[in-house]
Write a protein that holds these residues in place. Structure first.
Motif, PDB file in Angstrom:
ATOM      1  N   PRO A  79     -54.434  22.011  13.864  1.00  7.49           N
ATOM      2  CA  PRO A  79     -53.733  23.123  13.235  1.00  7.49           C
ATOM      3  C   PRO A  79     -53.889  23.058  11.717  1.00  7.49           C
ATOM      4  CG  PRO A  79     -52.173  21.396  13.750  1.00  7.49           C
ATOM      5  CD  PRO A  79     -53.511  20.906  14.208  1.00  7.49           C
ATOM      6  N   VAL A  80     -53.654  24.221  11.089  1.00  9.76           N
ATOM      7  CA  VAL A  80     -53.708  24.298   9.636  1.00  9.76           C
ATOM      8  C   VAL A  80     -52.277  24.359   9.112  1.00  9.76           C
ATOM      9  CG1 VAL A  80     -54.545  25.600   7.653  1.00  9.76           C
ATOM     10  CG2 VAL A  80     -55.871  25.583   9.780  1.00  9.76           C
ATOM     11  N   PRO A  81     -51.896  23.462   8.195  1.00  7.40           N
ATOM     12  CA  PRO A  81     -50.550  23.548   7.612  1.00  7.40           C
ATOM     13  C   PRO A  81     -50.314  24.936   7.026  1.00  7.40           C
ATOM     14  CG  PRO A  81     -51.590  21.488   7.000  1.00  7.40           C
ATOM     15  CD  PRO A  81     -52.642  22.306   7.679  1.00  7.40           C
ATOM     16  N   ILE A  82     -49.141  25.488   7.250  1.00  9.90           N
ATOM     17  CA  ILE A  82     -48.896  26.887   6.915  1.00  9.90           C
ATOM     18  C   ILE A  82     -49.127  27.170   5.439  1.00  9.90           C
ATOM     19  CG2 ILE A  82     -46.395  26.505   6.688  1.00  9.90           C
ATOM     20  CD1 ILE A  82     -46.056  29.386   7.784  1.00  9.90           C
ATOM     21  N   ALA A  83     -48.726  26.280   4.553  1.00  4.41           N
ATOM     22  CA  ALA A  83     -48.923  26.533   3.129  1.00  4.41           C
ATOM     23  C   ALA A  83     -50.410  26.595   2.782  1.00  4.41           C
ATOM     24  CB  ALA A  83     -48.222  25.456   2.303  1.00  4.41           C
ATOM     25  N   GLN A  84     -51.212  25.735   3.408  1.00  4.67           N
ATOM     26  CA  GLN A  84     -52.648  25.738   3.131  1.00  4.67           C
ATOM     27  C   GLN A  84     -53.318  26.973   3.725  1.00  4.67           C
ATOM     28  OE1 GLN A  84     -54.692  21.889   3.685  1.00  4.67           O
ATOM     29  NE2 GLN A  84     -52.656  20.940   3.837  1.00  4.67           N
ATOM     30  N   TYR A  85     -52.845  27.386   4.893  1.00  5.98           N
ATOM     31  CA  TYR A  85     -53.423  28.588   5.500  1.00  5.98           C
ATOM     32  C   TYR A  85     -53.112  29.813   4.646  1.00  5.98           C
ATOM     33  CZ  TYR A  85     -54.769  32.092   8.941  1.00  5.98           C
ATOM     34  OH  TYR A  85     -55.389  33.145   9.568  1.00  5.98           O
ATOM     35  N   GLU A  86     -51.885  29.937   4.217  1.00  9.54           N
ATOM     36  CA  GLU A  86     -51.503  31.121   3.443  1.00  9.54           C
ATOM     37  C   GLU A  86     -52.172  31.133   2.072  1.00  9.54           C
ATOM     38  OE1 GLU A  86     -47.236  31.238   3.615  1.00  9.54           O
ATOM     39  OE2 GLU A  86     -47.233  31.757   5.754  1.00  9.54           O
ATOM     40  N   TRP A  97     -43.892  34.999   9.652  1.00  6.12           N
ATOM     41  CA  TRP A  97     -42.469  35.288   9.763  1.00  6.12           C
ATOM     42  C   TRP A  97     -41.726  34.077  10.341  1.00  6.12           C
ATOM     43  CZ3 TRP A  97     -38.853  39.014   8.717  1.00  6.12           C
ATOM     44  CH2 TRP A  97     -37.626  38.910   9.391  1.00  6.12           C
ATOM     45  N   MET A  98     -42.350  33.430  11.308  1.00 11.05           N
ATOM     46  CA  MET A  98     -41.703  32.298  11.998  1.00 11.05           C
ATOM     47  C   MET A  98     -41.958  30.980  11.273  1.00 11.05           C
ATOM     48  SD  MET A  98     -42.403  33.272  16.012  1.00 11.05           S
ATOM     49  CE  MET A  98     -44.184  33.277  15.836  1.00 11.05           C
ATOM     50  N   HIS A  99     -42.552  31.040  10.069  1.00  8.25           N
ATOM     51  CA  HIS A  99     -42.816  29.847   9.257  1.00  8.25           C
ATOM     52  C   HIS A  99     -43.604  28.803  10.031  1.00  8.25           C
ATOM     53  CE1 HIS A  99     -40.086  31.629   6.375  1.00  8.25           C
ATOM     54  NE2 HIS A  99     -39.160  31.696   7.313  1.00  8.25           N
ATOM     55  N   GLY A 100     -44.619  29.308  10.784  1.00  7.77           N
ATOM     56  CA  GLY A 100     -45.522  28.415  11.480  1.00  7.77           C
ATOM     57  C   GLY A 100     -45.016  27.894  12.808  1.00  7.77           C
ATOM     58  N   GLN A 101     -43.827  28.305  13.210  1.00  4.80           N
ATOM     59  CA  GLN A 101     -43.291  27.841  14.492  1.00  4.80           C
ATOM     60  C   GLN A 101     -43.819  28.745  15.604  1.00  4.80           C
ATOM     61  OE1 GLN A 101     -41.481  24.959  14.612  1.00  4.80           O
ATOM     62  NE2 GLN A 101     -42.029  24.930  12.434  1.00  4.80           N
ATOM     63  N   TYR A 102     -44.734  28.198  16.403  1.00  2.00           N
ATOM     64  CA  TYR A 102     -45.319  29.007  17.453  1.00  2.00           C
ATOM     65  C   TYR A 102     -45.485  28.176  18.711  1.00  2.00           C
ATOM     66  CZ  TYR A 102     -49.110  26.914  14.722  1.00  2.00           C
ATOM     67  OH  TYR A 102     -49.877  26.049  13.975  1.00  2.00           O
ATOM     68  N   LEU A 103     -45.507  28.880  19.839  1.00  2.96           N
ATOM     69  CA  LEU A 103     -45.737  28.237  21.125  1.00  2.96           C
ATOM     70  C   LEU A 103     -47.222  28.290  21.447  1.00  2.96           C
ATOM     71  CD1 LEU A 103     -42.724  29.706  23.134  1.00  2.96           C
ATOM     72  CD2 LEU A 103     -42.890  27.478  22.022  1.00  2.96           C
ATOM     73  N   PRO A 104     -47.745  27.303  22.154  1.00  2.00           N
ATOM     74  CA  PRO A 104     -49.196  27.252  22.421  1.00  2.00           C
ATOM     75  C   PRO A 104     -49.730  28.493  23.119  1.00  2.00           C
ATOM     76  CG  PRO A 104     -48.167  25.158  22.967  1.00  2.00           C
ATOM     77  CD  PRO A 104     -47.053  26.108  22.678  1.00  2.00           C
ATOM     78  N   ASP A 105     -48.930  29.115  23.970  1.00  2.00           N
ATOM     79  CA  ASP A 105     -49.406  30.281  24.715  1.00  2.00           C
ATOM     80  C   ASP A 105     -49.073  31.603  24.033  1.00  2.00           C
ATOM     81  OD1 ASP A 105     -50.479  28.674  26.715  1.00  2.00           O
ATOM     82  OD2 ASP A 105     -48.603  28.620  27.833  1.00  2.00           O
ATOM     83  N   ASN A 106     -48.567  31.534  22.805  1.00  2.00           N
ATOM     84  CA  ASN A 106     -48.248  32.751  22.047  1.00  2.00           C
ATOM     85  C   ASN A 106     -47.276  33.668  22.788  1.00  2.00           C
ATOM     86  OD1 ASN A 106     -49.985  32.106  19.845  1.00  2.00           O
ATOM     87  ND2 ASN A 106     -51.730  32.746  21.092  1.00  2.00           N
ATOM     88  N   ASP A 107     -46.361  33.055  23.535  1.00  2.00           N
ATOM     89  CA  ASP A 107     -45.384  33.849  24.268  1.00  2.00           C
ATOM     90  C   ASP A 107     -43.985  33.672  23.680  1.00  2.00           C
ATOM     91  OD1 ASP A 107     -45.076  31.244  25.064  1.00  2.00           O
ATOM     92  OD2 ASP A 107     -44.906  31.703  27.207  1.00  2.00           O
ATOM     93  N   ASN A 108     -43.931  33.572  22.348  1.00  2.00           N
ATOM     94  CA  ASN A 108     -42.658  33.401  21.678  1.00  2.00           C
ATOM     95  C   ASN A 108     -41.722  34.579  21.945  1.00  2.00           C
ATOM     96  OD1 ASN A 108     -44.983  32.258  20.019  1.00  2.00           O
ATOM     97  ND2 ASN A 108     -43.251  31.194  19.080  1.00  2.00           N
ATOM     98  N   PRO A 109     -40.452  34.290  22.183  1.00  2.00           N
ATOM     99  CA  PRO A 109     -39.474  35.388  22.165  1.00  2.00           C
ATOM    100  C   PRO A 109     -39.440  36.030  20.772  1.00  2.00           C
ATOM    101  CG  PRO A 109     -38.536  33.395  23.133  1.00  2.00           C
ATOM    102  CD  PRO A 109     -39.847  33.001  22.506  1.00  2.00           C
TER     103      PRO A 109
END
Length: 583
Positions: free
Chosen positions: A85-92, A178-190
Motif C-alpha cells: 500500500p501507499v501511505p495516504i500522505a505520500q499518495y496525495e 474521505w475515509m483517511h485511507g481506511q478501506y476494506l480489501p474488497d472495497n465494500d465499505n459501508p
C-alpha cells in the motif's frame, strides 16, 4: 430435446389447488422502478449504441503500477494506493506532480469514433477520492491540487458535445481520501451518513455543470438501500433521462452491470452492460504490462463484442491513459483494429436485438428490423449454416457484409429448421457476417422438452432458462433467481402441473404462467409438491407450451423465487370433469 429427469406424479387429482384468476395487465417482469426514471425511448436509444469507451484516468495513472521501485502485481493498478500500500500522505502528494499535458479530449473522441464506439464514460472519481473535475466540496481535485489546473471531465464533456458523442461519468461511492485511507480489501465499505452527503453534493455538481450525462457509472461500496435510492434519485431529479448503473446497488440501477470482464451465462430481459478492459489484470495504466499479439487482442475483443451484442447487451471497453494524459499506442491500435472490422459490419451490431437462437454451432446472431445477421466464428467445412427451429419464415437473398467475393445461396426452410450455403467464408477474414433479409416476421420454434411414452412432460430445473437479479447488495452479493422458463412439447387440452420444490422457509406463493396466463400457487413451508390445473393456449404460443415460474405479480426488481425449484411436471388431464379441491 428429451427430458433428462423424470419425477413421479404423487398428488391425486382430488387434491388439485384451484386456479386463481389474475388480471391480464400483470407482467412476468419486475415493475418499473419508482420516481423519475429514463423513458422507454431513452432506454431504447441507450441499448442501440452497443459499443462504448471506458476511460480509467486519475492520480494513479502517474504511478503506472509501480511504487517505491516495485511492480505492484496484486490488484488493479488504479487501486495501487490500497494494494502497495501507499501511505495516504505520500499518495496525495502525487497531485503536486500530476500534469497530464498530453491529454487531448478531441483526439480521444476521434479515436473512439474510429473504433466504432457510440458513447464514452470517464472516471470522474475513483476509489482514491481524487476528483478529475472541479469540485467545491474539497480541494482534492485536478484543478485545485495539481499544476495542470484544468477540469478533465469538463474538457472531455465539451469534446463529446462537439462530436455529438453521448458522455457519461464513473463515480465511486467509496472514497479513501474521505475515509483517511481506511478501506476494506474488497472495497465494500459501508457509507457513513456524512460521506453519503458528500457524495450527493458531488453528484449534483456532475449533473449540473457538465451538460447532458448519458449514464452515471456508480461503483463499489456497500450503501444501504436508502442510500442507493438517494444516489439514483439525485441523478434523476436533475437529469431524469440519465441511465444509472446497477452498481449503485440495492437494485436501484436503470441497467444491470456484469462483473468485471464478465458476460451473463443466462438470458437477460433487462438493459445490461458488460465492462471489459483490454488487459483484464488492470484498468488504470500499468507501465510494465506485456503488450503483444496485437491481432490476437483485436480478435479477442471483436469476439467479446459479438457475444455481448448477440446476448442483447452493451459492451464498454476500457483504456488507461498514461500519467501525462497520452493514450497507450498499443491500446489505440486495438481500438482502431476493432473499428476496421466494424466499419463494413456495423449494421449487424448497432440497433439490433439479441439472437433469436439459443445456440448456433457456427457462431452468433443478431436481429435487425428486417434482417437476420449471422456471425460466423467457426466456418463449417461444407459452408452450410444451420438455423435450428426456423419455421413459417420467408427470406430474401443474403450477402456477406463487406465482402464481394463470398456468395450466399437461397435459404432452405423445412419442417425442422432452415439452412443456407455460403461459399468463400474461409477467405472472408475473421468473423464474417452474413446478412439475410426477412420477408416478414422471423419465427423460431424454441427448444422443447418432449413427453414420455405416457404423455407426461418432466421439466427439470437444469433445462430451464434462468433469469437473474444482478447488482444487489454489493459486488460479491450473488445474483438471485426471479424466473424459470421452459418450453414443452404439449398439444391442446388441460394438464395437471405439479411443482417440486424445497427450501421454502415459510408458507409462500409463486405465479405459474402457462402460455402467458398466470395462476397463483401456494407452497407449504419446507420441501414438497404443489399442483394446479392449466390449459394450453395454442393461439398465444403455437409452437410449444411456455411454462414460467415467477414471484407473485406484480413483483419488484430484486424479488426472487420463494423456494428452490427442483422440477415441474405436466400430466395430461384425461378426465376434464374431475372436480378440483383446495389442498
Amino acid at each position: 430435446m428429451k427430458t433428462i429427469m423424470r419425477t413421479t406424479l404423487t398428488l391425486a387429482l382430488t387434491c388439485l389447488l384451484p386456479m386463481t384468476t389474475v388480471a391480464t395487465t400483470l407482467s412476468d417482469q419486475p415493475l418499473p422502478l419508482p420516481g423519475p426514471r429514463p423513458s422507454a425511448a431513452t432506454v431504447q436509444a441507450w441499448q442501440a449504441r452497443k459499443f462504448g469507451l471506458f476511460i480509467h484516468f486519475g492520480l494513479y495513472s502517474e504511478l503506472g503500477g509501480v511504487w517505491d521501485g516495485r511492480k505492484i502485481t496484486n490488484g488493479y493498478s488504479e487501486q495501487i494506493q490500497s494494494f502497495a500500500p501507499v501511505p495516504i500522505a505520500q499518495y496525495e502528494a502525487l497531485a503536486k506532480r500530476f500534469d497530464p499535458e498530453k491529454f487531448d479530449p478531441d483526439a480521444i473522441v476521434a479515436l473512439a469514433k474510429a473504433a466504432g464506439m457510440k458513447f464514452i464514460v470517464i472516471t470522474a472519481k475513483h476509489h482514491d477520492g481524487f476528483a478529475m473535475f472541479h469540485t467545491a466540496q474539497d480541494d482534492y481535485d485536478i484543478v485545485d491540487a495539481t499544476p495542470y489546473k484544468r477540469d478533465v471531465v469538463k474538457e472531455l464533456a465539451d469534446a463529446c458535445t462537439r462530436a455529438h458523442m453521448p458522455f457519461g461519468v464513473y463515480y465511486s461511492t467509496i472514497d479513501w481520501h474521505w475515509m483517511h485511507g481506511q478501506y476494506l480489501p474488497d472495497n465494500d465499505n459501508p457509507i457513513t451518513p456524512a460521506q453519503a452527503d458528500f457524495n450527493v453534493a458531488q453528484i449534483r455538481e456532475l449533473m449540473s455543470h457538465y451538460g447532458p450525462i448519458s449514464e452515471v457509472w456508480f461503483d463499489m461500496g456497500r450503501p444501504t438501500p436508502a442510500q442507493s435510492a438517494r444516489f439514483a434519485r439525485t441523478v434523476h431529479v436533475l437529469q431524469p433521462q440519465t441511465m444509472v448503473s446497477g452498481r449503485v446497488w440495492n437494485h436501484q440501477g436503470d441497467f444491470s452491470v456484469m462483473g468485471d470482464n464478465s458476460e451473463p451465462g443466462e438470458g437477460m430481459e433487462k438493459p445490461w452492460q458488460s465492462p471489459a478492459s483490454i488487459f483484464p489484470e488492470t484498468w488504470g495504466y500499468r507501465s510494465w504490462q506485456v503488450r503483444d499479439d496485437l491481432p490476437g487482442k483485436v480478435r479477442e475483443n471483436i469476439a467479446r463484442l459479438v457475444r455481448v451484442v448477440s446476448g442483447g447487451g452493451n459492451y464498454i471497453l476500457n483504456i488507461g491513459p498514461e500519467g501525462d494524459g497520452s493514450v497507450v499506442p498499443y491500446e489505440a491500435d486495438v481500438l482502431r483494429g476493432i473499428g476496421a472490422w466494424l466499419k463494413p459490419r456495423g449494421e449487424a451490431v448497432y440497433g439490433t436485438h439479441a439472437s433469436p437462437f439459443k445456440k448456433l454451432d457456427f457462431g452468433y446472431a443478431t436481429l435487425g428490423a428486417d434482417t437476420l445477421y449471422l456471425f460466423v466464428e467457426k466456418p463449417p467445412v461444407d459452408g452450410v449454416l444451420h438455423l435450428p427451429g426456423v419455421v413459417d419464415t420467408r427470406f430474401g437473398q443474403g450477402h456477406v457484409l463487406g465482402d464481394t467475393q463470398a456468395s450466399v445461396g437461397s435459404v432452405a426452410v423445412d419442417a425442422a429448421d432452415a439452412s443456407v450455403k455460403v461459399n468463400g467464408l474461409a477467405e472472408a477474414g475473421y468473423m464474417p457476417v452474413v446478412a439475410i433479409p426477412l420477408a416478414g416476421a422471423l419465427h423460431v420454434r424454441p427448444d422443447t422438452v418432449t413427453p414420455g411414452a405416457d404423455g407426461r412432460v418432466d421439466l427439470a430445473a437444469a433445462q430451464a432458462e434462468h433469469f437473474l437479479n444482478y447488482n444487489g447488495y454489493g459486488y460479491d452479493d450473488p445474483s438471485t433467481l426471479y424466473k424459470l422458463r421452459w418450453h414443452a412439447q404439449a398439444g391442446a387440452g388441460d394438464y395437471v402441473l405439479t411443482v417440486h420444490y424445497r427450501d421454502a422457509h415459510a408458507p409462500a406463493q409463486l405465479d405459474v404462467w402457462v402460455d402467458g396466463h398466470p395462476r397463483t400457487l401456494a407452497l407449504p413451508a419446507g420441501k414438497g409438491t404443489a399442483s394446479l390445473r392449466v390449459s394450453r393456449d395454442l393461439h398465444a404460443f403455437p409452437y410449444a407450451m411456455q411454462v414460467e415460474l415467477t414471484p407473485v405479480a406484480p413483483f419488484h426488481k430484486g424479488d426472487k423465487l420463494p423456494a428452490a425449484i427442483e422440477a415441474v411436471e405436466l400430466a395430461p388431464l384425461t378426465n376434464p370433469s374431475t372436480p378440483q379441491h383446495g389442498g
